[in-house]
Design an enzyme around this catalytic site. Sequence first.
Site: not given
Length: 249
Positions: A9-11, A172, A166, A96, A94, A233-234, A212
């Site tokens: 998930n590049w966000k 993150g 999640e 976010e 999500h 993500g990251g 993470s």
Amino acid sequence: MRKKIIAGNWKMNMTITEAKALCDTLIPIANTNEVDVVFCVPSIDISTVVEKVKGTSISVGAENLYFEDKGAYTGEISADMLVDAGVKYVIMGHSERRGYFHETDTDINKKAKKALEKGLTPIICCGESLEQREMGIYFEWIAMQIKAAFQGISAEDAAKCVIAYEPIWAIGTGKTATAEQAEEVCGYIRKVMEEIYNKETAEKIRIQYGGSMNSGNCKELLSKPNIDGGLIGGASLKEEFAKIVHYNA
Ligand SMILES: O=C(CO)COP(=O)(O)O
């Protein structure tokens, strides 16, 4: 046997220029048939990334869609637009988007139905806050999110979906859920799916863990019986993503 699904998930990262460079680095090392590999990318990167993954086993996902077919919805993207662009998966719910953009359980349910109607695979996210975990109400919370998301969706369609567990406190933050904590909730989600539908549907649906996940912890997480993949993500923005894809090599 459920095939694992490893999705990045590049966000809100990666300009088109950066997306091209990341694809050139990642595609040769992350392309495999051992697991399903998906790059979920910002809308503006979709065409570029679809072009880059052509001829590989990697699929492209979107990070959101709107549930109406078309019309006066400034700034939104429809399922037809995603399908036409070559997208196969779409993330919804999500934390976010729930938190910053006020996406509700009802929106998520409508988005899931629209995605399924158009042949897209929804990746439906759920997860509790740190406060909810500490209060010990996370099972009830997640069951509520799942029941709302799947309201009115047939067993046949539900089996095609992907659920991503999640925990918000692990996103993150570098604070991963332990493999036991993640397995406990993923197993519970499968039980909720069995309650809503039946054993067959619950056994088919793929449940990812996200929060993470990295090359160091992925093997332990992905070895658990109810964890069918990762939403990353990251670590999806660098070469490390390929190590997660090949966690079992
Ligand atoms: O939110 C996530 C994936 O959707 C997880 O993000 P991180 O892997 O950066 O914690």
